[in-house]
Every structure is written in C-alpha cells, then in structure tokens.
Design a protein around this motif. Structure first.
Motif, short mmCIF file in Angstrom:
data_model
loop_
_atom_site.label_atom_id
_atom_site.label_comp_id
_atom_site.label_asym_id
_atom_site.label_seq_id
_atom_site.Cartn_x
_atom_site.Cartn_y
_atom_site.Cartn_z
N ILE A 142 0.40 -0.90 -0.23
CA ILE A 142 0.03 0.32 -0.14
C ILE A 142 1.09 1.07 0.46
CG2 ILE A 142 -1.69 1.37 1.28
CD1 ILE A 142 -2.90 -1.36 0.54
N THR A 143 0.33 2.26 -0.90
CA THR A 143 0.91 3.43 -1.29
C THR A 143 0.64 4.62 -0.51
OG1 THR A 143 2.61 2.73 -3.11
CG2 THR A 143 3.01 5.12 -2.20
N ALA A 144 1.42 5.46 0.24
CA ALA A 144 0.38 6.26 0.64
C ALA A 144 0.89 7.58 0.53
CB ALA A 144 0.02 6.05 1.97
N THR A 145 0.76 9.37 0.43
CA THR A 145 1.41 9.72 0.26
C THR A 145 1.35 10.33 1.61
OG1 THR A 145 1.02 10.08 -1.84
CG2 THR A 145 2.22 12.37 -0.24
N ILE A 146 2.23 11.16 2.64
CA ILE A 146 2.88 12.45 3.80
C ILE A 146 3.26 13.33 3.91
CG2 ILE A 146 4.73 11.39 4.11
CD1 ILE A 146 4.30 11.44 7.15
N ALA A 147 2.58 14.84 4.21
CA ALA A 147 2.97 15.69 4.48
C ALA A 147 2.75 16.11 5.73
CB ALA A 147 1.77 16.59 3.33
N VAL A 148 2.77 17.26 6.30
CA VAL A 148 3.20 18.46 7.34
C VAL A 148 1.26 19.38 7.33
CG1 VAL A 148 3.85 20.12 8.91
CG2 VAL A 148 5.27 18.06 8.04
N ALA A 149 0.79 19.31 7.94
CA ALA A 149 -0.17 19.83 8.46
C ALA A 149 -0.51 20.76 9.11
CB ALA A 149 -1.56 18.78 9.11
N ASP A 150 0.61 20.86 9.67
CA ASP A 150 0.41 21.88 11.05
C ASP A 150 1.92 21.84 11.74
OD1 ASP A 150 0.34 24.39 12.48
OD2 ASP A 150 -1.70 23.71 13.64
N THR A 151 2.62 23.15 11.13
CA THR A 151 4.24 23.92 11.44
C THR A 151 3.89 23.89 13.04
OG1 THR A 151 4.33 25.55 10.31
CG2 THR A 151 4.60 23.89 8.93
N ASP A 152 3.66 24.28 13.39
CA ASP A 152 3.43 25.31 14.88
C ASP A 152 3.16 24.04 15.82
OD1 ASP A 152 3.88 27.11 13.82
OD2 ASP A 152 1.28 27.96 14.22
N VAL A 153 2.53 22.57 15.17
CA VAL A 153 2.67 20.95 16.06
C VAL A 153 3.16 20.35 15.70
CG1 VAL A 153 0.66 19.70 16.74
CG2 VAL A 153 -0.59 21.99 16.26
N ALA A 154 3.90 19.73 14.49
CA ALA A 154 4.56 18.90 14.22
C ALA A 154 5.76 19.03 14.76
CB ALA A 154 4.94 19.36 12.21
N LYS A 155 6.48 18.31 15.27
CA LYS A 155 7.26 17.97 15.79
C LYS A 155 9.13 17.35 14.58
CE LYS A 155 5.27 17.84 20.80
NZ LYS A 155 5.31 16.91 21.75
N TYR A 156 9.59 18.00 15.01
CA TYR A 156 10.62 17.08 14.34
C TYR A 156 11.25 15.96 15.03
CZ TYR A 156 11.23 22.09 12.06
OH TYR A 156 10.87 23.45 12.00
N GLY A 157 12.12 15.25 13.86
CA GLY A 157 12.77 14.43 14.69
C GLY A 157 11.69 13.38 14.09
N ASP A 158 11.76 11.96 14.24
CA ASP A 158 11.39 10.49 13.75
C ASP A 158 9.74 11.05 14.31
OD1 ASP A 158 13.36 9.25 13.16
OD2 ASP A 158 13.88 8.30 14.83
N VAL A 159 8.44 10.81 13.42
CA VAL A 159 7.61 10.50 12.54
C VAL A 159 6.58 8.92 12.68
CG1 VAL A 159 5.30 11.28 11.44
CG2 VAL A 159 7.81 12.29 11.07
N VAL A 160 7.16 8.89 14.70
CA VAL A 160 6.22 7.26 14.65
C VAL A 160 4.30 7.38 14.91
CG1 VAL A 160 6.18 6.16 16.23
CG2 VAL A 160 7.86 7.41 15.72
N ALA A 161 3.45 6.49 14.28
CA ALA A 161 2.47 6.25 13.83
C ALA A 161 1.94 4.89 14.45
CB ALA A 161 2.44 6.21 12.49
N THR A 162 1.30 5.08 14.42
CA THR A 162 0.17 3.73 15.19
C THR A 162 -0.49 2.93 14.28
OG1 THR A 162 -1.71 4.70 15.98
CG2 THR A 162 -0.25 5.26 17.75
N VAL A 163 -0.04 1.48 15.12
CA VAL A 163 -0.92 1.04 13.74
C VAL A 163 -2.02 -0.05 14.40
CG1 VAL A 163 -0.08 -1.15 12.36
CG2 VAL A 163 1.50 0.79 12.98
N GLU A 164 -2.97 -0.18 13.72
CA GLU A 164 -4.31 -0.88 14.82
C GLU A 164 -5.06 -1.75 14.24
OE1 GLU A 164 -8.45 0.64 17.09
OE2 GLU A 164 -7.14 2.08 17.04
N GLY A 165 -4.65 -2.06 14.57
CA GLY A 165 -6.37 -4.33 13.44
C GLY A 165 -7.24 -3.97 13.78
N ASP A 166 -8.12 -3.73 12.72
CA ASP A 166 -9.58 -3.77 13.17
C ASP A 166 -10.58 -4.92 11.92
OD1 ASP A 166 -12.55 -3.15 13.72
OD2 ASP A 166 -12.00 -1.27 13.53
N ASN A 167 -11.73 -5.36 11.96
CA ASN A 167 -12.24 -6.83 11.82
C ASN A 167 -11.38 -8.15 12.04
OD1 ASN A 167 -14.34 -5.29 10.39
ND2 ASN A 167 -13.38 -4.36 8.25
N ASP A 168 -11.55 -8.01 13.47
CA ASP A 168 -10.75 -9.07 13.93
C ASP A 168 -9.31 -9.35 13.27
OD1 ASP A 168 -12.83 -9.17 15.32
OD2 ASP A 168 -14.24 -10.98 13.89
#
Length: 752
Positions: A276-302
C-alpha cells in the motif's frame, strides 16, 4: 564305530552350512524402504478463518526405493492435527507418478495427474494403493506426488500431519508434517528506507502487509470497514493512497486525515503480501515535531496486526547534518595533521541553494593545507557543475574553505572528504569546524582533539633572586602521542602547481628555555624514564643565547613507538636581580616538537610546544634592601621608597636615552659612595653592589658585568663637572627593573 559315525555327521553338517553361505538364495528381490517427504513449502493457515475448512496440504512424495515391480502395496492415509484429532478429507490431487503402473484410491484406479478432485461426502481416511512397473530395471524407484485438502476449521494450533497406517507390501507406517495451524496475523513494515520530509514537501511511503497465513487480513462483511488503521501524530496528514491489489485498498479517513484506513473486500486463501502506497505531508508546522514521525498501527475486523507503532518518516528543518567518522588526536605545532572522513549531507533535499557556497571554517589557530579522499552523492560533478577545489586552489594560509553548490540533484546531496591541517603550537582541546552559507543555518562539528607534542611538569620550589648555582626541581617531559617528538621533522615547501607540500628534514631537537635573567649554572642530566624514544643524551648541552645560558638542547636519535617520558635532573640556576618575584615559567621549544613556527604567511609565530612553572622566585638575596626609586627628567629631586632626595644635577634626555651621574643611580639602590670608584686616568667608573661588579668607560658602548662584556646603544659622556652614564643600562646591570610609562614619559621608576 559310534564315535566315528558322529564325527562324519558333524563334518556333513559343517559342509552343508558352508554351501548355504556360498550358493546364492534363489528367491525374490528384497523390498526397498518406503519414505514420505513434503516436497513443497509447509503452508500456514489460521484455523479461525472461514477458508480453513478447505486447506490444502503441502505436496507429499511417496517413494519406494527400489520398487518391486508388479507388487501392489496398500496403506491408509489420514490427516491429524497437533492434538491427534482426525480432520475430514474433502479433496485430493495426485500430481505425478513415476515408474508406476497404476495408482488406486479407495480401491479404485485413478489416472495421474488427476487435478484437484473433491470428495463428496468428506472422509476420515483414504486407502492408497501403488503398483510399481519397473520390470526392466529392478533397481529403479517408484514415486507418487500427491496432496490432500482437509477441513481444519477450529483445529488445534500446531503441526498437521499425514499419518500412514495399516501398511502392506512396500508401504510402512509413518508420519510427515503437511501444514501448520497458526494464529492469523498481519505484519506491517516499510518498504525501503525511512524518508525525510520538510515543512513544504510530501513523500510517498510504501507499507508492506504480510500475512502469517491465508485470510489473516480479515475481509469486511456488509458495509466497507477498515481492517488496519495507521494513524500519524499531530501536525501530520495523509494526502492520498494507492494499492497493488484490487481486493485490498487504502484511503485517508474521512474527516480525520491523520488516519490511513486499509480495507479488505475479500480474504485470501493462501498467505499473501500486499503493498500500500500513501503520501505523507506536514499539516501544521506549529504542532508537528522534528525528528522521527511515529505512527500507531491498529487492527480492526478481528485482524491481528503488529507492530503497534512504526516510524514512517523523519521530519527535519532545512539544513545539513555534519558528522565525522571518528575524532582523532592531532598534534599542535605540526604540519600534515589528518582528520577522519567528514560528511556534509542535506537534512532534506533542497536545503542547499544551488549557485551559492558553503563555508567550512576552523579556529584561527588552524590553517587548511588540502582536501583528500573526496566524494559526492546525488551531485553532478564536472565543468559548470560541482567541482572540488584542487590543492593549488586552496589558500593554505587561511582557516576556511568554500565549496560552491552546483550540480545538486533532487535527492539529498552528500559531500565527503578528509582534511590535512597545519595546527599552531601551544593549543589543546576540541578542534571545532563550523559550516554555514548556501541558505543553511550554521552547524558545528568536532573534527579532532588537539594535544601538544609534549607536556612538561615540575614540583616547583623556591629560588632566590640574585643568587647563583641554586638547585631546581627535576623536569618531566611527557609525550602525549607516540612519535610526537621527532628526529625527522617537516618543513613547508608550497608550490604554485601542487599547493601546500612538505619535505622531511633530519636532525630534530628539543630545547628547554629559561626566562630572561635566569641561566643554567651547569649542564643538567637527561634520560628516558619510560617508553622507547631514543635521545642523544651525551650530546645534550646548554646553549649560549648571546651571552646568556638560557637553553638546554636535547638532540633526538629516533622517534618512539610507545609514548615516552624524558627526565631532566641535576638542574642548577642563577637568577640575576632583574628577575621579578613570582612564578618562573619555562618554555619547551625546538623543531622536534614545533615544526610550523616562523614568519611566513603559512607559519605561526608561536614557537613553544608548552610551558610550565619550574620554580617560584622569592625575595632578593640577603643583605639587599628591596625598594623603589623615582626620577624625573629635568628635576633635581627624586624619591627612594617615598623619601625625597636632592641631586646637584638633573637627569637629561638625549636621543631617546636618559643620562644621570652614576653616583645617584647607585646611591638610590643602596650602594655607598665607597663602592663607586672613578678612575680618572682610564676614564672609567666602577660600581660594586653585592656580588655584581659593573664597569663603564667614557665614550665606550661596552659595559662589563662581572667581567662579561655587553653592548649598549649609548655611551657614557663627560659634561662640565660630571660624568653622565646611560641610566637604564647601569640600573639593570646592578639588578634593578627599569619602568617607563609612555603616558608619563618624563618619569623613570627603579624597582630593586
């Protein structure tokens, strides 16, 4: 007779046994062993998945080696889970048969290959028969490759096996693993390296979803709902997505573009991988923090998914990262000091502005000789593109160098190189470089740790001013790096074509230099106390420095492989009256430890490798009175320790020198008139003060101090009724310090 008959019977039995061993057995050939082997990958499956009810086994090869032609062998085959429970068999596929006349299934002959065949209804076991046909080659083996389909829904987790039992002929009872029941799970990982994004850039990120078993990525039923969710931290967003499979797709969540939702419209029957290919961007420079961008991964539908977090990008400001492969130890006072590999890399593409320059600047006590081991990445090199400066273009008298940013590509530009440096003596500590320009913030990096070639130490003791032949402490010279004290030193020989180059010169020497007014009274002893440096101890000597024995010189025979120490002992000093109270500071100099001292623009004026306190100078010799006398040009009054005294003639200034009768200078320093002797015949004046005997002659530029002739730049002269002498020379010869203040040029102060 009976005994003879028994002997014959025994002989006949023995002969019969021998015949049995010698004559071959005329029966059928012995049966070859049967073996069962899984010849394809063991499939894994989720017993909780719906499609587990139609699970295919791995392909199993049944082999008779050698086969018995024309002999039908039969056995039952059942499928057992890890608990030993029978699983229903609902299909089969005989893929091939080699050296086989017929294959029987449940007593019915079948043709090979059969293709996938369903069994209606399902059965608990099948009866398999194999009739080899190898009459032309009794040694040939017979093989049958087959797989079974079975209902593994909700079976026990673990290995699933074929169990062969009730064997006849060449079949043998046995088992082989044909599948593995696991908890279905999906692993999410990034394809490729973690990208770097800036505040106004986007990056495509490819996620790889790997199933541990078929159907692990659960399909939705009814209205579409996501099976996996990947959520970005605050300040970032997804701006689009695409997939490589029609039944698995992704899109940013409606109303919450921080979350990427991955949907599965139909589950796989076999273990599958989805990109799966997705495109990431900065939404708010006042909120986004420099460094590693760590996303949470969650399963659904069992759907069970791992990991729970994943680094999807690195968020960086525009600029460069400057690093060095290692921080070496470099020697102050030396040419050709080499750094390790220096790397300058854009934090994000476009950080460096094309057409501008970056400047690499070192401390003022360092000069850049050349760049070596140069390379670039994501940079076009050549004419009208990026070009490294060659050695002839480098200003080796400067502490900085410019690189012009041309030929930059769309990926992060990287520049790598090493430096050869010329480092001023008597410096130590971190050598820090700064990188600036081309639109980037200034960045610093420590390139090296600088140490002097040697350090010196002594346990300082008191020595008296105005006393000869005084014992002084031992001096310990310690190399900071093996080979720092050299026999063969470098001399600079730059050229217009090759830039900065050096040549090796033999004959390195190290010298210990005393301050003005202090002399060696004899030749000290020198020896190596640790390490393997070799010195010419028998040639070490005190060197006259125009009339003053201030330098102790040690020639070097060979450099060390192990950092060494040198001890100088048996030191005796003579201090004259000009030496001030306080620390007696000694310098260590010489081309063995400092190569780059001189007046050329590529050299430094510093000549000492290090300095240290050898002793503490204390009050003058007994019998002398310490005091201060102040004279003023044109005035007949002067003061001694604040008490006013009147002369019969005033000091006069002529051609930059002050003249005064010798008697008043000597009287001011406590010399009685009896120790001031005028020889009219020889036109000489002699002054005796303690151990000093000073003699001056009218019209002569020589002054004798204890019989040693020194040269003055002015001579005593006769004026009506008086002999006037150069004030400063007589005062210093008698052991006084002469102080002249430019702000009050008519005042002269004697400290004695």
């Amino acid at each position: 007779m009976l005994k003879a008959r028994k002997r014959w019977i025994s002989l006949l039995v023995t002969l019969a046994m021998l015949v049995a061993f010698v004559v071959p057995f005329a029966g059928p050939a012995s049966a070859g062993a049967a073996s069962y082997t899984a010849v394809t990958t063991i499939p894994q499956f989720d017993p909780g998945a719906t499609n587990a009810s139609s699970t295919w086994s791995a392909t199993v090869q049944v082999k008779f080696d050698p086969a018995i032609s024309g002999q039908l062998s039969e056995a039952y085959v059942e499928v057992l889970d890890s608990s030993g429970a029978q699983l229903d068999i609902n299909g089969y596929n005989v893929l091939s048969a080699t050296t086989v006349g017929a294959v029987y299934l449940n007593d019915g002959q079948i043709n090979s290959p059969t293709g996938e065949v369903s069994l209606q209804p399902s059965v608990k076991k099948i009866k398999l028969g194999i009739l080899p046909n190898n009459s032309t080659d009794p040694t040939a083996k017979a093989t049958v490759n087959l797989k079974l389909r079975f209902d593994a829904k909700d079976c026990a987790a673990g290995d699933v096996k074929f169990n062969v039992f009730g064997s006849t002929g060449q079949f043998e009872d046995g088992q082989v693993v044909v599948a593995r029941a696991t908890g279905g799970a999906v692993t999410v990982a990034l394809v490729g390296s973690v990208p770097t994004i800036g505040s106004d850039s986007t990056k495509n990120i490819t996620f790889r979803l790997s199933e541990s078993s078929g159907g692990a990525l659960k399909a939705y039923t009814g209205s579409p709902s996501p099976s996996v969710k990947i959520k970005l931290p605050a300040g970032f967003k997804w701006v689009g997505a695409s997939s490589s499979s029609g039944n698995v797709y992704a899109q940013p969540k409606s109303g919450d573009n921080r979350t990427l939702e991955i949907y599965c419209s139909s589950a796989s029957s076999d273990r599958s991988i989805y990109d799966i290919t997705a495109t990431i961007a900065v939404a708010d420079t006042d909120v986004a923090k420099y460094g590693d961008v760590v996303a949470t991964v969650e399963g659904d539908n069992d759907t069970t998914v791992s990991p729970s977090e994943i680094t999807v990008a690195t968020y960086a400001d525009y600029g460069v990262n400057v690093s060095v492969a290692s921080v070496p130890t470099l020697i102050a006072g030396k040419y050709d000091q080499k750094t390790d590999k220096i790397t300058i890399e854009e934090k994000i593409p476009g950080s460096l502005i094309s057409g501008r320059r970056i400047t690499i600047e070192l401390p003022s006590w360092v000069k850049i000789e050349s760049l070596t081991d140069k390379s670039t990445s994501n940079v076009d090199e050549g004419t009208n593109k990026f070009q490294w400066p060659d050695n002839a273009q480098i200003d080796y008298t400067d502490n900085k160098i410019d690189l012009y940013m041309n030929g930059l590509k769309s990926d992060k530009a990287k520049f790598e190189f090493k430096m050869k440096l010329n480092i001023e003596a008597n410096h130590s500590g971190d050598l820090v470089a700064t990188v600036s320009g081309a639109g980037i913030p200034e960045t610093s990096v420590t390139l090296a740790k600088v140490v002097p070639a040697v350090t010196a130490a002594a346990t300082a003791s008191d020595v008296k001013i105005g006393v000869q032949d005084q014992a002084a402490p031992d001096i310990i010279l310690t190399e900071n790096v093996a080979g720092a004290i050299v026999k063969q030193y470098n001399e600079a020989a730059p050229t217009t074509t090759d830039g900065f180059v050096t040549k090796t010169v033999d004959g390195g020497k190290l010298s210990v230099i005393l301050p003005d007014g202090v002399q060696f009274s004899g030749t000290p002893k020198v020896e190596v106390t640790s390490g393997d440096i070799d010195i010419k101890a028998d040639q070490a000597r005190v060197v006259d420095d125009p009339g003053y024995k201030r330098a102790f010189e040690i020639p070097i025979k060979s450099e060390s492989l192990k950092a060494s120490t040198i001890k100088i002992s048996g030191i005796k000093l003579t201090l004259d009256r000009t030496v001030p109270e306080g620390p007696l500071t000694v310098k260590v100099i010489g081309n063995a430890v400092v190569e780059n001292s001189g007046s050329a623009d590529y050299e430094f004026t510093t000549d000492k490798a290090t300095e240290f306190v050898l002793a503490n100078c204390v009050t003058p010799a007994p019998g002398e009175q310490k005091g201060t006398a102040v004279f003023k040009i044109g005035e007949t009054k002067y003061t001694v320790n604040g008490k006013e005294v009147t002369m019969d003639v005033a000091p006069v200034a002529e051609a930059g020198r002050t003249y005064l009768p010798a008697r008043f200078v000597a009287n001011a320093m406590g010399v009685p008139d009896s120790n001031i002797i005028w020889d009219q015949a020889n036109q000489t004046v002699t002054v005796i003060r303690n151990e000093r005997i000073v003699q001056m002659k009218v019209g002569s530029n020589q002054i004798l101090v204890n019989g040693i002739a020194l040269t003055m730049d002015a001579a005593p002269k006769v004026v009506p009724g008086r002999v006037l002498i150069p004030f400063r020379f007589l005062a210093q010869a008698l052991g006084a310090e002469v102080v002249w203040d430019p702000a009050d040029p008519n005042t002269i102060t004697l400290n004695f």
